[in-house]
Scaffold this active site. Structure first.
Site: not given
Ligand code: WQD
Length: 334
Positions: A10, A31, A84, A124, A148, A152, A176
């Site tokens: 991954g 995997d 995830k 996470s 999800y 965790k 993370y």
């Molecule tokens: C980041 C920012 C969105 C997509 C998640 C999980 C976390 C980990 C990482 C697994 C936010 C904005 C996003 C888009 C946008 N995953 N956004 N348009 O939500 O912080 O974390 O992913 O381990 O556990 O919760 O990451 O990249 O989805 O969003 O505006 O198309 O980008 O609103 O502010 P997030 P993300």
């Protein structure tokens, strides 16, 4: 002695396998390719020059786990394998609990059968939930707002219980923040199936012309420019954090939660601008409504990892964007 990397083909698992191999560790990977591709194995060999023993299988299958532990002297497990996707977990909660929690219990039982007592767990920042103040510190309360996230939180508690029951067991719970970027070779990187949920892979598909524009989920948050703020960390820095955590686990029993973040926040608009700067590609976007479950600001207090592991993230946002773009555009533009 070997290190078993579950989910080792991954995004984060493959980068960690590279850094472990380059640190001199002997790697075994399991995997089931549910969110990765078999060709990653060849790329790991190209990058490291090392053949990593590989077993195709699922951590819910005790037979394949017993085979791995009987054919290899596994000293420690670095555990990435799991589902995830936040949104998918809301639609299919039982699949998430069965895979992530059930699979981890099965893995721990196989470890117990063979006397393997070290686990580095892929947790996470999502476990900090919506109620804690930033910067997030490891002794804060944990909770979740989706299945999800609950998987965790539950697995962290399971590992706390295992360590309480066995004073020789060592568990490091790595929380993370937002991993982005890719290995400098451009051979491995984040390769989500279908339409990406996460920000950077979505931006990269827009940059590559595979998607027309980015939807910005809200620009009315109480932040520097109204968009969400996150602690983006280079995936190679994150991988190095696992190498450091393994070194720590070898010298310390017990359970420790440790943030892997930079301690700095970057907004959605700031990340878009950084991508445009390093690639020269305009990223069209449209501001739409907030995404359910999103918090405004999320970034780490990164001091514990520095204190315990002597580890600190080194790479900045522009390097993360350059490396993401090189991988995503696949023509080594930079
Ligand atoms: C980041 C920012 C969105 C997509 C998640 C999980 C976390 C980990 C990482 C697994 C936010 C904005 C996003 C888009 C946008 N995953 N956004 N348009 O939500 O912080 O974390 O992913 O381990 O556990 O919760 O990451 O990249 O989805 O969003 O505006 O198309 O980008 O609103 O502010 P997030 P993300």
């Amino acid at each position: 002695m070997s290190v078993l990397v579950t989910g080792g083909t991954g995004f984060i698992g493959s980068h960690t396998a590279v850094q472990l191999a380059q640190a001199g560790e002997d790697i075994v990977i399991i995997d089931n390719f549910s969110n990765s591709k078999p060709e990653v194995l060849g790329k790991l060999k190209t990058i490291t020059g090392k053949e990593m023993r590989f077993y195709e299988g699922d951590i819910r299958d005790g037979t394949v786990l017993d085979k791995i532990f009987s054919e290899n002297a596994i000293e420690a497990v670095i555990h990435f394998a799991g589902l995830k996707a936040v949104g998918e977990s809301v639609e299919k909660p039982l699949e998430y609990y069965e895979n992530n929690v059930g699979g981890t219990v099965n893995l721990l039982e196989a470890m117990k059968r063979r006397g393997c007592k070290k686990m580095i767990f892929s947790s996470s920042a999502t476990v900090y939930g919506n109620d804690n103040p930033v910067p997030f510190v490891e002794d804060m309360s944990t909770s979740a707002i989706n299945p999800y996230g609950w998987t965790k939180v539950m697995i962290e508690h399971i590992l706390e219980s295992v360590c309480a029951s066995d004073p020789e067991f060592s568990a490091v719970l790595l929380r993370y923040f937002n991993p982005i970027g890719a290995h400098k070779s451009g051979l491995i990187g984040e390769d989500p199936q279908g339409i990406p949920n996460n920000l950077m892979p979505y931006i990269m598909k827009v940059a590559a012309g595979e998607l027309p524009y980015l939807r910005v989920y809200g620009a009315d948050y109480d932040t520097v420019d109204g968009t969400g703020v996150r602690d983006f960390i280079h995936v190679v820095d994150l991988a190095d954090g696992h190498v450091a955590a393994l070194r720590y686990a070898r010298a310390h029993a017990g359970v420790e939660a440790v943030n892997l973040g930079t301690g700095k926040g970057t907004s959605v608009f700031e990340l878009v601008s950084a991508v445009e700067k390093v690639t020269g590609i305009k990223i069209p976007y449209e501001v739409v409504g907030r995404r359910t479950g999103d918090i405004a600001i999320c970034y780490a207090d990164a001091s514990k990892a520095k204190r315990l592991f002597e580890w600190k993230a080194k790479r900045g946002i522009e390097e993360m964007c350059e490396d993401s773009a090189r991988w995503a555009l696949k023509n080594k533009i930079l």
